[in-house]
Design an enzyme around this catalytic site. Structure first.
Site, PDB file in Angstrom:
ATOM      1  N   LYS A 162       0.862  -1.195   0.000  1.00  0.00           N
ATOM      2  CA  LYS A 162       0.000   0.000   0.000  1.00  0.00           C
ATOM      3  C   LYS A 162       0.888   1.231   0.000  1.00  0.00           C
ATOM      4  CE  LYS A 162      -4.445   1.144   0.390  1.00  0.00           C
ATOM      5  NZ  LYS A 162      -5.679   0.431   0.077  1.00  0.00           N
TER       6      LYS A 162
ATOM      7  N   ASP B 191      -7.140   4.453  -4.195  1.00  0.00           N
ATOM      8  CA  ASP B 191      -7.754   4.312  -2.866  1.00  0.00           C
ATOM      9  C   ASP B 191      -8.357   5.690  -2.591  1.00  0.00           C
ATOM     10  OD1 ASP B 191      -7.815   2.428  -0.320  1.00  0.00           O
ATOM     11  OD2 ASP B 191      -7.287   4.380   0.462  1.00  0.00           O
TER      12      ASP B 191
HETATM   13  N1  LIG Z   1     -11.208   2.235  -4.277  1.00  0.00           N
HETATM   14  C1  LIG Z   1     -11.073   0.943  -4.082  1.00  0.00           C
HETATM   15  O1  LIG Z   1     -11.001   0.143  -5.020  1.00  0.00           O
HETATM   16  C2  LIG Z   1     -11.025   0.381  -2.701  1.00  0.00           C
HETATM   17  C3  LIG Z   1     -11.246   1.170  -1.596  1.00  0.00           C
HETATM   18  N2  LIG Z   1     -11.312   0.596  -0.359  1.00  0.00           N
HETATM   19  C4  LIG Z   1     -11.571   1.386   0.824  1.00  0.00           C
HETATM   20  O2  LIG Z   1     -12.847   1.988   0.715  1.00  0.00           O
HETATM   21  C5  LIG Z   1     -12.873   3.227   1.440  1.00  0.00           C
HETATM   22  C6  LIG Z   1     -13.332   4.340   0.516  1.00  0.00           C
HETATM   23  O3  LIG Z   1     -12.431   4.442  -0.587  1.00  0.00           O
HETATM   24  P1  LIG Z   1     -12.834   5.126  -1.965  1.00  0.00           P
HETATM   25  O4  LIG Z   1     -14.300   5.068  -2.152  1.00  0.00           O
HETATM   26  O5  LIG Z   1     -11.944   4.530  -2.978  1.00  0.00           O
HETATM   27  O6  LIG Z   1     -12.354   6.604  -1.713  1.00  0.00           O
HETATM   28  P2  LIG Z   1     -12.967   7.963  -2.305  1.00  0.00           P
HETATM   29  O7  LIG Z   1     -11.908   8.973  -2.097  1.00  0.00           O
HETATM   30  O8  LIG Z   1     -13.512   7.743  -3.654  1.00  0.00           O
HETATM   31  O9  LIG Z   1     -14.184   8.220  -1.326  1.00  0.00           O
HETATM   32  C7  LIG Z   1     -14.048   8.353   0.058  1.00  0.00           C
HETATM   33  C8  LIG Z   1     -15.350   8.899   0.566  1.00  0.00           C
HETATM   34  O10 LIG Z   1     -15.369   8.829   1.989  1.00  0.00           O
HETATM   35  C9  LIG Z   1     -15.773  10.105   2.475  1.00  0.00           C
HETATM   36  N3  LIG Z   1     -15.199  10.272   3.798  1.00  0.00           N
HETATM   37  C10 LIG Z   1     -13.918  10.356   4.147  1.00  0.00           C
HETATM   38  N4  LIG Z   1     -13.818  10.510   5.476  1.00  0.00           N
HETATM   39  C11 LIG Z   1     -15.085  10.486   5.937  1.00  0.00           C
HETATM   40  C12 LIG Z   1     -15.661  10.580   7.215  1.00  0.00           C
HETATM   41  N5  LIG Z   1     -14.889  10.729   8.295  1.00  0.00           N
HETATM   42  N6  LIG Z   1     -17.009  10.493   7.334  1.00  0.00           N
HETATM   43  C13 LIG Z   1     -17.791  10.324   6.251  1.00  0.00           C
HETATM   44  N7  LIG Z   1     -17.302  10.247   5.017  1.00  0.00           N
HETATM   45  C14 LIG Z   1     -15.973  10.330   4.863  1.00  0.00           C
HETATM   46  C15 LIG Z   1     -15.252  11.096   1.473  1.00  0.00           C
HETATM   47  O11 LIG Z   1     -15.937  12.321   1.555  1.00  0.00           O
HETATM   48  C16 LIG Z   1     -15.570  10.348   0.195  1.00  0.00           C
HETATM   49  O12 LIG Z   1     -16.923  10.497  -0.161  1.00  0.00           O
HETATM   50  C17 LIG Z   1     -11.470   3.383   2.014  1.00  0.00           C
HETATM   51  O13 LIG Z   1     -11.433   2.802   3.301  1.00  0.00           O
HETATM   52  C18 LIG Z   1     -10.622   2.551   1.075  1.00  0.00           C
HETATM   53  O14 LIG Z   1      -9.417   2.126   1.679  1.00  0.00           O
HETATM   54  C19 LIG Z   1     -11.202  -0.761  -0.180  1.00  0.00           C
HETATM   55  C20 LIG Z   1     -10.976  -1.572  -1.250  1.00  0.00           C
HETATM   56  C21 LIG Z   1     -10.768  -1.067  -2.577  1.00  0.00           C
HETATM   57  O1  LIG Z   2      -6.829  -2.520  -6.740  1.00  0.00           O
HETATM   58  C1  LIG Z   2      -5.879  -2.483  -6.003  1.00  0.00           C
HETATM   59  O2  LIG Z   2      -4.749  -2.861  -6.268  1.00  0.00           O
HETATM   60  C2  LIG Z   2      -5.980  -1.921  -4.602  1.00  0.00           C
HETATM   61  C3  LIG Z   2      -7.294  -1.866  -3.964  1.00  0.00           C
HETATM   62  C4  LIG Z   2      -7.104  -1.410  -2.563  1.00  0.00           C
HETATM   63  O3  LIG Z   2      -6.363  -0.482  -2.312  1.00  0.00           O
HETATM   64  C5  LIG Z   2      -7.727  -2.124  -1.477  1.00  0.00           C
HETATM   65  O4  LIG Z   2      -8.141  -3.268  -1.679  1.00  0.00           O
HETATM   66  O5  LIG Z   2      -7.810  -1.581  -0.361  1.00  0.00           O
END
Ligand SMILES: NC(=O)C1=CN([C@@H]2O[C@H](COP(=O)(O)OP(=O)(O)OC[C@H]3O[C@@H](n4cnc5c(N)ncnc54)[C@H](O)[C@@H]3O)[C@@H](O)[C@H]2O)C=CC1
Ligand SMILES: O=C(O)CCC(=O)C(=O)O
Length: 446
Positions: A126, A166
């Site tokens: 990461k 992420d």
């Molecule tokens: N993008 C991906 O493929 C993956 C993401 N994740 C996890 O999913 C979660 C979200 O990631 P993404 O959707 O990719 O990020 P993103 O940046 O697209 O969205 C994050 C969202 O969470 C909101 N947010 C942040 N802090 C907050 C809080 N304290 N209270 C309420 N809302 C809050 C932001 O305003 C935003 O809407 C993270 O924990 C990330 O590590 C897990 C697996 C894969």
């Molecule tokens: O697609 C990837 O390699 C990473 C996804 C990711 O950051 C996660 O699973 O938390």
């Protein structure tokens, strides 16, 4: 916790002072491993567990860039290459002001077991930066990404380490990062990053995969109790990549998402969140969640600085960030009749919350299982890049659904084998651990 594990845990805390999220992630895995060590003492004897807690490589670097006002800004970049026993390091990059080594290490540690659960050949890593993209122009984001890649490029590669997105890193940032990698190396090495645009080596369904995957997993859990999403009220925290596509799939499966959020508050729309409006507000305008209400018209409540878990629902999907759902939130959700909770985000529920859900018999899916669809589809993107192929949306989505079913079944079977039926946390931790640990044993002390 088993005595040997407790001793190792104390050592981990001592060697990594102040990295609270990393300690939390390690403890959560160790809490599940006691029965495994009783059956397989070889894992402790060969220091597999200690080795798993020490990243293979940690890179911290300066990221200087010039903002639109001509001022030099300095951020800190990170890449933690945690474990490559199963394949090249794989995991996203997070751009958020809260990022420090402890956050990247917790995420990298989780990624080892998550990636193992997918059954695909990917190790765990990461990275990220304390850069805050909020309020920055496209030009600033581009210059920041170019500077970050000017150091990162020497550490990554198709067979070495493959970053992706992420929090704060989506298609725009992956584009700038890939462009700079290509420019510096003079190689069109598609497999070096995933989450690319469809025109330049990306995979269908990668954008949707984490949210869709979390919903497929939840659907499998509901089926074990003869239930489905049909007619269920759901809340999804966040409104970013994971949340958006979780909402889309829940609506396709007959559920109604009535609440979502961002860091400024939450909204309730009893008619169901209108995704076109949400995407306009968050993806295109990059605005605040309250702007949704202005565009949607009557019938939407906006609760600024409020807590989305105050809303009573049948199913809750925390999809925003770590430690966003606490013990008292869990108690409220349980009081409101929640039947299933699935972590779309990484470690969004605190230990108190997971304990409360377990005691109340709520179906609970830990992030390393429920949100594995994103990284699994990244591995499918790597497969397509390696064979210079590109698959259809339906074919890729079917592969994702099959992978999520496989992870679900492996959690259920493993939890049963170790005498903890219905415990998806134990099932995910043990199944993820055994595969990596066996590979580490086979590869010798490295
Ligand atoms: N993008 C991906 O493929 C993956 C993401 N994740 C996890 O999913 C979660 C979200 O990631 P993404 O959707 O990719 O990020 P993103 O940046 O697209 O969205 C994050 C969202 O969470 C909101 N947010 C942040 N802090 C907050 C809080 N304290 N209270 C309420 N809302 C809050 C932001 O305003 C935003 O809407 C993270 O924990 C990330 O590590 C897990 C697996 C894969
Ligand atoms: O697609 C990837 O390699 C990473 C996804 C990711 O950051 C996660 O699973 O938390």
């Amino acid at each position: 916790m088993d005595a040997k594990l407790a001793e190792t845990f104390d050592e981990v805390v001592g060697r990594n002072p102040g990295e609270l999220e990393f300690h939390q992630a390690v403890r959560e895995v160790f809490d599940s491993l006691g029965p495994v060590l009783s059956k397989h003492p070889e894992y402790a004897d060969s220091a597999v567990i200690k080795r798993l807690c020490e990243p293979e490589r940690q890179i911290i670097f300066r990221v200087p860039w010039v903002d639109d006002a001509g001022k030099v800004q300095i951020n800190r970049g990170f890449r933690v290459e945690f474990n490559s026993a199963l394949g090249p390091f794989k995991g996203g990059m997070r751009f958020h002001p809260s990022v420090y080594l402890g956050i990247i290490k917790f995420l990298g540690f989780e990624q080892i077991f998550k990636n193992s659960l997918t059954g695909l050949p990917i190790g765990g890593g990461k990275g990220g930066s304390d850069f805050d993209p909020k309020g920055r122009s496209d030009g600033e984001v581009m210059r920041f990404c170019q500077s970050l890649m000017t150091e990162l490029y020497r550490h990554i590669g198709e067979y070495t380490d493959v970053p992706a997105g992420d929090i704060g890193v989506g298609g725009r940032e992956i584009g700038y990062l890939f462009g700079q990698y290509k420019r510096i190396t003079n190689r069109y090495e598609s497999g070096v990053l995933t989450g690319k645009g469809l025109a330049w080596g990306g995979s269908q369904v990668r954008t949707e995969a984490t949210g869709y995957g979390a919903v497929f997993f939840t659907d499998e859990m509901l089926k074990t109790r003869g239930q489905s999403f049909e007619g269920k009220k759901v809340s999804v925290s966040g409104s970013g990549n994971v949340a958006t596509y979780a909402i889309e799939k829940i609506h396709e499966l007959g559920g109604t998402v009535i609440a979502c959020s961002d860091s400024s508050g939450y909204i309730v729309d009893e008619k169901g969140i209108d995704l076109e409006i949400l995407k306009q507000v968050k993806e295109i305008d990059r605005g605040r969640i309250g702007d949704y209400a202005t565009k949607r018209g009557n019938g939407v409540s906006v609760v600024e600085k409020g807590n989305i878990w105050d809303v009573a629902v049948d199913v809750a999907l925390p999809c925003a960030t770590q430690n966003e759902l606490h013990g008292d939130d869990a108690t409220k959700l349980i009081g409101g009749g929640v039947v299933a909770v699935a972590e779309g985000a990484n470690m969004p529920c605190t230990p108190d919350a997971t304990k409360a859900f377990a005691e109340a018999g709520v179906l609970f899916a830990p992030g390393k299982a429920a949100n594995a669809g994103g990284v699994a589809t990244s591995a499918l993107e790597m497969q397509q890049n390696a064979s210079r192929d590109s698959w259809s949306f339906d074919y890729t989505q079917d592969r994702l659904a099959e992978i999520m079913r496989g992870i679900h079944d492996s959690c259920v079977e493993t939890a049963e084998t170790y005498g903890m039926p219905d415990n998806y946390i134990a099932g995910a931790n043990i199944a993820g651990f055994i595969k990596v640990a066996d590979a580490m044993l086979a590869l010798g002390v490295i």
